[in-house]
Design a protein around this motif. Structure first.
Motif, PDB file in Angstrom:
ATOM      1  N   ASN A  23      56.049  69.879  52.422  1.00  0.00           N
ATOM      2  CA  ASN A  23      56.187  70.663  51.195  1.00  0.00           C
ATOM      3  C   ASN A  23      55.193  70.187  50.136  1.00  0.00           C
ATOM      4  N   ASP A  24      55.017  68.858  50.033  1.00  0.00           N
ATOM      5  CA  ASP A  24      54.051  68.324  49.063  1.00  0.00           C
ATOM      6  C   ASP A  24      52.632  68.773  49.375  1.00  0.00           C
ATOM      7  N   ALA A  25      52.350  68.996  50.666  1.00  0.00           N
ATOM      8  CA  ALA A  25      51.011  69.435  51.077  1.00  0.00           C
ATOM      9  C   ALA A  25      50.821  70.931  50.906  1.00  0.00           C
ATOM     10  N   GLY A  26      51.855  71.627  50.404  1.00  0.00           N
ATOM     11  CA  GLY A  26      51.735  73.069  50.199  1.00  0.00           C
ATOM     12  C   GLY A  26      52.105  73.902  51.398  1.00  0.00           C
ATOM     13  N   GLN A  27      52.848  73.310  52.342  1.00  0.00           N
ATOM     14  CA  GLN A  27      53.305  74.008  53.553  1.00  0.00           C
ATOM     15  C   GLN A  27      52.149  74.695  54.291  1.00  0.00           C
ATOM     16  N   PRO A  28      51.192  73.910  54.783  1.00  0.00           N
ATOM     17  CA  PRO A  28      50.051  74.499  55.505  1.00  0.00           C
ATOM     18  C   PRO A  28      50.505  75.272  56.743  1.00  0.00           C
ATOM     19  N   GLN A  29      49.732  76.269  57.088  1.00  0.00           N
ATOM     20  CA  GLN A  29      50.021  77.079  58.278  1.00  0.00           C
ATOM     21  C   GLN A  29      49.520  76.367  59.529  1.00  0.00           C
ATOM     22  N   PRO A  30      50.089  76.663  60.737  1.00  0.00           N
ATOM     23  CA  PRO A  30      51.074  77.737  60.969  1.00  0.00           C
ATOM     24  C   PRO A  30      52.515  77.307  60.734  1.00  0.00           C
ATOM     25  N   ASN A  31      52.854  76.015  61.009  1.00  0.00           N
ATOM     26  CA  ASN A  31      54.229  75.557  60.796  1.00  0.00           C
ATOM     27  C   ASN A  31      54.215  74.028  60.706  1.00  0.00           C
ATOM     28  N   ILE A  32      55.370  73.454  60.403  1.00  0.00           N
ATOM     29  CA  ILE A  32      55.450  72.019  60.183  1.00  0.00           C
ATOM     30  C   ILE A  32      55.137  71.228  61.449  1.00  0.00           C
ATOM     31  N   ASN A  33      55.557  71.735  62.609  1.00  0.00           N
ATOM     32  CA  ASN A  33      55.322  70.994  63.864  1.00  0.00           C
ATOM     33  C   ASN A  33      53.837  70.920  64.190  1.00  0.00           C
ATOM     34  N   GLU A  34      53.146  72.068  64.105  1.00  0.00           N
ATOM     35  CA  GLU A  34      51.713  72.085  64.399  1.00  0.00           C
ATOM     36  C   GLU A  34      50.942  71.270  63.359  1.00  0.00           C
ATOM     37  N   TRP A  35      51.386  71.362  62.107  1.00  0.00           N
ATOM     38  CA  TRP A  35      50.739  70.580  61.030  1.00  0.00           C
ATOM     39  C   TRP A  35      50.894  69.088  61.280  1.00  0.00           C
ATOM     40  N   ALA A  36      52.109  68.650  61.655  1.00  0.00           N
ATOM     41  CA  ALA A  36      52.355  67.228  61.904  1.00  0.00           C
ATOM     42  C   ALA A  36      51.536  66.732  63.091  1.00  0.00           C
ATOM     43  N   LYS A  37      51.452  67.546  64.156  1.00  0.00           N
ATOM     44  CA  LYS A  37      50.657  67.160  65.329  1.00  0.00           C
ATOM     45  C   LYS A  37      49.180  67.029  64.949  1.00  0.00           C
ATOM     46  N   ALA A  38      48.681  67.982  64.154  1.00  0.00           N
ATOM     47  CA  ALA A  38      47.268  67.941  63.753  1.00  0.00           C
ATOM     48  C   ALA A  38      46.981  66.712  62.905  1.00  0.00           C
ATOM     49  N   CYS A  39      47.894  66.395  61.976  1.00  0.00           N
ATOM     50  CA  CYS A  39      47.712  65.196  61.145  1.00  0.00           C
ATOM     51  C   CYS A  39      47.759  63.936  61.994  1.00  0.00           C
ATOM     52  N   ASN A  40      48.654  63.916  62.970  1.00  0.00           N
ATOM     53  CA  ASN A  40      48.785  62.738  63.831  1.00  0.00           C
ATOM     54  C   ASN A  40      47.516  62.499  64.642  1.00  0.00           C
ATOM     55  N   ASN A  41      46.799  63.580  64.954  1.00  0.00           N
ATOM     56  CA  ASN A  41      45.559  63.468  65.733  1.00  0.00           C
ATOM     57  C   ASN A  41      44.336  63.244  64.847  1.00  0.00           C
ATOM     58  N   THR A  42      44.524  63.217  63.521  1.00  0.00           N
ATOM     59  CA  THR A  42      43.415  63.029  62.589  1.00  0.00           C
ATOM     60  C   THR A  42      43.132  61.539  62.411  1.00  0.00           C
ATOM     61  N   GLU A  43      41.880  61.153  62.539  1.00  0.00           N
ATOM     62  CA  GLU A  43      41.494  59.757  62.339  1.00  0.00           C
ATOM     63  C   GLU A  43      41.374  59.452  60.847  1.00  0.00           C
ATOM     64  N   SER A  44      41.765  58.278  60.452  1.00  0.00           N
ATOM     65  CA  SER A  44      41.724  57.882  59.036  1.00  0.00           C
ATOM     66  C   SER A  44      40.425  57.161  58.674  1.00  0.00           C
TER      67      SER A  44
END
Length: 450
Positions: free
Chosen positions: A180-201
């Motif tokens: 919610n703080d991120a503005g509820q990016p599309q398509p959904n929370i599950n896909e968003w969380a997976k994409a963030c988890n695969n993002t290198e810092s």
């Protein structure tokens, strides 16, 4: 596991009208089955007779004496005999009066006989007495212990499942808040969380380090500028002192024509020479006859007359040396400041940060600073007033960007912290989901068993 029961020999006992010998197979469980009236009960009663000294199914029936109903039809009490072989040991039972007489080693095998009447007694017993009736044949404490262990395992597994489910929900709630703080990016929370988890810092870490490097270079250049300011201030003070002492010396010499600073230096040299050669009677310069003692007295008198000039002259000489050191230090600090300014200019010029794109520096004016920028603290040519002014202007522009740099660093740091939090809660949600699923299945199995 094997059955220790090996052999049973029956003669003149109950339904055994003829001698019978049964060899049992070496199996964990032995089952005897046949039609009614073929001797199954005789076998069980024979085991009860030799192991427990009981009269079998007819035990307790007082209407018929034991020595009359135990012998087989056509046999008498003296002919009755039961032999048992168990785990390599043998026992023999005969009838002595109304009681069994056993020969063999002790202890005998323990045989528990559960007959129909006893089964009905257990079935018909009230629930509170059922365990008591059953305890003659089964070790109830062990059953209760096993049941208690199973109950405790069921309870602990349910608690573990509940804890895993709570932890999973907490992780998902934390993910939902971050989503919610991120503005509820599309398509959904599950896909968003997976994409963030695969993002290198790594890129975010690199940007933070780059901003810190620029900030530190601003501080280093500002520090070099402060040191240069102090060096210039000290050099100015030393120059003023030299000028003041020079004017003071001129005034002293003008008021005393008998002594000048140059003459005093000559007198001091002459005095030093004559003190070391007091026996000489001839001047080393004009080769005229002299009285060393009288000449030293005259030199001392003339020096006394020029004492003020000599004192001012010594002070002026010391002030000039100090001025030279101050000038050298100023030149060194100018070169260092110019070198740090060049490194600062190069770092800002090559940076691609968004916060610096908002600042119009006008790099054409600072081309001189972009040359040889890798030579920190050194300068091929002496620093000129123009180059120092250019470096000061460069520092002022870069220092003005410090606020924007701080804002961008804060934004990047927040993004990095959020990314790490998302990765952590995503991993927790997956971990606790697997734990909850595993313990839920175990709990169902334990509940079913219980």
């Amino acid at each position: 596991m094997t059955m220790p029961l090996q052999n049973l020999a029956i003669r003149g006992f109950r339904g055994a009208t003829r001698p019978v010998e049964i060899a049992f197979e070496n199996k964990p469980v032995i089952m005897i089955f046949s039609e009614n009236g073929t001797g199954k009960s005789t076998i069980v009663d024979a085991l009860d007779f030799v192991c427990n000294e009981h009269a079998g199914a007819l035990e307790g029936r007082r209407a018929t004496p034991v020595k009359e109903f135990l012998p087989a039809l056509g046999s008498n009490a003296a002919d009755l005999q039961v032999g048992l072989k168990w785990a390599g040991k043998s026992w023999t039972a005969a009838l002595a009066g109304a009681k069994a007489k056993i020969t063999g080693t002790t202890p005998r095998p323990a045989a528990k006989i559960l007959r129909r009447s006893q089964i009905l007694e257990i079935v018909d017993a009230i629930p509170s007495k059922r365990y008591e009736a059953f305890s003659r044949f089964v070790s109830v404490p062990n059953v209760e212990k096993a049941e208690g262990t199973l109950r405790e395992a069921e309870k602990q597994t349910k608690e573990t499942y509940a804890a895993a489910a709570r932890n999973q929900n907490t992780a998902r709630d934390d993910l939902r808040k971050l989503y919610n703080d991120a503005g509820q990016p599309q398509p959904n929370i599950n896909e968003w969380a997976k994409a963030c988890n695969n993002t290198e810092s790594g890129d975010l870490d690199k940007r933070i380090r780059h901003i810190d490097t620029l900030t530190n270079q601003i501080k280093t250049t500002a520090g070099a500028r402060s040191e240069l300011t102090e060096a210039r201030k000290q050099a100015g003070i030393d120059t003023e002192l030299v000028q003041s002492l020079t004017n003071e010396l001129k005034l002293a010499e003008a008021g005393n024509t008998a002594a000048t600073s140059e003459l005093l230096r000559v007198l001091e040299s002459a005095e030093s020479y004559l003190s070391a050669h007091q026996d000489d009677t001839e001047c080393p310069v004009c080769q005229q006859g002299i009285d060393s003692t009288e000449l030293l007295a005259q030199i001392s008198a003339r020096k006394t007359a020029g004492a003020q000039i000599a004192d001012v002259s010594r002070k002026l000489e010391a002030a000039r040396k100090k001025e030279e050191r101050s000038q050298a230090l100023q030149e060194k600090d100018e070169a260092r400041f110019l070198g740090t300014a060049k490194s600062l200019a190069q770092a800002f010029h090559s940076s691609g940060l968004d916060s610096l794109k908002k600042i119009d520096i006008g790099w054409d004016r600072f081309r001189a600073l972009l040359e040889n920028a890798d030579q920190l603290g050194s300068q091929p040519n002496p620093a000129s007033p123009e180059s120092i002014l250019l470096a000061e202007e460069m520092l002022m522009l870069c220092a003005g960007a410090a606020g924007e740099l701080a804002k961008e660093r804060g934004a990047v740091s927040t993004a990095l912290e959020n990314l790490r939090a998302i990765k952590l809660q995503f991993a927790n949600a997956q971990k606790y989901y697997k734990q909850a699923k595993k313990h839920e299945a175990q709990s169902k199995k334990l509940t079913f068993c219980h």
